[in-house]
Design a protein around this motif. Structure first.
Motif, PDB file in Angstrom:
ATOM      1  N   VAL A 221       0.653  -1.227   0.074  1.00 44.63           N
ATOM      2  CA  VAL A 221      -0.062  -0.015   0.152  1.00 44.63           C
ATOM      3  C   VAL A 221       0.805   1.383   0.152  1.00 44.63           C
ATOM      4  N   PHE A 222       1.989   1.391   0.847  1.00 40.68           N
ATOM      5  CA  PHE A 222       2.797   2.441   0.985  1.00 40.68           C
ATOM      6  C   PHE A 222       3.613   2.549  -0.533  1.00 40.68           C
ATOM      7  N   GLU A 223       4.024   1.696  -1.330  1.00 43.69           N
ATOM      8  CA  GLU A 223       4.777   1.791  -2.259  1.00 43.69           C
ATOM      9  C   GLU A 223       3.781   1.967  -3.535  1.00 43.69           C
ATOM     10  N   LEU A 224       2.706   1.538  -3.434  1.00 49.67           N
ATOM     11  CA  LEU A 224       1.706   1.824  -4.477  1.00 49.67           C
ATOM     12  C   LEU A 224       1.252   3.358  -4.489  1.00 49.67           C
ATOM     13  N   SER A 225       1.174   3.561  -3.124  1.00 47.50           N
ATOM     14  CA  SER A 225       0.477   4.931  -2.871  1.00 47.50           C
ATOM     15  C   SER A 225       1.641   6.094  -3.253  1.00 47.50           C
ATOM     16  N   ARG A 226       2.894   5.949  -2.979  1.00 51.30           N
ATOM     17  CA  ARG A 226       4.169   6.827  -3.503  1.00 51.30           C
ATOM     18  C   ARG A 226       4.081   6.792  -4.813  1.00 51.30           C
ATOM     19  N   LEU A 227       4.022   5.519  -5.818  1.00 52.03           N
ATOM     20  CA  LEU A 227       3.951   5.533  -7.126  1.00 52.03           C
ATOM     21  C   LEU A 227       2.800   6.488  -7.840  1.00 52.03           C
ATOM     22  N   ALA A 228       1.631   6.272  -7.311  1.00 54.91           N
ATOM     23  CA  ALA A 228       0.485   7.024  -7.571  1.00 54.91           C
ATOM     24  C   ALA A 228       0.619   8.419  -7.335  1.00 54.91           C
ATOM     25  N   ALA A 229       1.122   8.831  -6.224  1.00 59.68           N
ATOM     26  CA  ALA A 229       1.106  10.328  -5.821  1.00 59.68           C
ATOM     27  C   ALA A 229       1.867  11.010  -6.637  1.00 59.68           C
ATOM     28  N   ALA A 230       3.189  10.156  -7.051  1.00 62.81           N
ATOM     29  CA  ALA A 230       4.222  11.058  -8.058  1.00 62.81           C
ATOM     30  C   ALA A 230       3.369  11.359  -9.170  1.00 62.81           C
TER      31      ALA A 230
END
Length: 250
Positions: A118-127
């Protein structure tokens, strides 16, 4: 305020359960959806939907493997032509057993999917969302984000972490026009809870605890997800919304 037509979403764990219900709801709302799931069925998921409303794409990926996760995200982004407005982190694992019996392998798998992915997907999407100055990230918490769990220590720990992750990311990303919120489903009629529903001791205890006098449905959760994805919630961020028939209000 509630128009989502033309938006683009990535939904993990969308081949079944709560995730599938959200895919259906967002499709009907005119959102183009890329579904990331480990299931072999995900690649044929689009055939279940009428493309007159919006396209649905299937991406097979293992979110417990960081290389696969990153590749799956990029594939989903490409299918959405380089844009993502909404990310729903719905994929999750649970295993019910006493804490003494939980193996470290089980612990790491559950925390890995329910929190790290969840953390990594959120960072990818937020970028990507930061570039456009807007975006919605919706995490799946649980009533055990707040309550103590029973015979589900890894799952409960992961969902407590989701609440704090949601708050922390919302603090950092609100200035970029990105809202980060979480939904806390209660006792839901899904395959994840089949063993609980069939437990002759626990099932009556659960039902007695729900003020609404019924288990929740995936559609109950999908409605709240639509609100959190819509412009109507543009000033709502860092919160956990229970969808539990009143359990947390008792």
């Amino acid at each position: 305020m509630f128009n989502l037509r033309g938006k683009k979403a990535i939904i993990t764990g969308g081949a079944q359960g709560l995730g599938f219900s959200m895919v259906e709801a967002f499709h009907q709302a005119g959102v183009e959806v890329a579904v990331i799931d480990i299931s072999d069925n995900v690649e044929s998921l689009a055939a279940k939907f009428n493309e007159k409303a919006a396209k649905v794409h299937g991406v097979k990926g293992n979110l417990l493997d960081m290389d696969s996760l990153q590749q799956s995200f990029q594939e989903a982004l490409e299918k959405l032509e380089g844009k993502v407005d909404i990310l729903i982190n719905s994929a999750g694992l649970i295993k019910r057993e006493p804490a003494f019996d939980v193996s470290l392998e089980t612990w790491h798998r559950i925390l890995g999917l329910n929190v790290t992915a969840v953390f990594e997907l959120s960072r990818l999407a937020a970028a990507e969302m930061k570039k456009q100055g807007s975006g919605k990230i919706i995490n799946m918490g649980s009533i055990v984000s707040v309550l103590g769990g029973y015979n589900a220590v890894a799952y409960s720990t992961s969902k407590g972490a989701i609440l704090q992750l949601t708050k922390s990311l919302s603090n950092e990303w609100a200035a970029y026009g990105i809202q980060v919120n979480a939904i806390a489903p209660g006792y839901m009629l899904t395959t994840m809870n089949t063993d609980l529903m069939n437990d002759p001791v626990r099932a009556p205890q659960v039902e007695a605890r729900i003020p609404a006098k019924r288990w929740g449905t995936p559609e109950d959760v999908a409605g709240v997800a639509l609100f959190l994805a819509a412009p109507a919630s543009d000033y709502v961020t860092g919160t956990l919304i229970p969808v539990d028939g009143g359990v947390l209000g008792r």
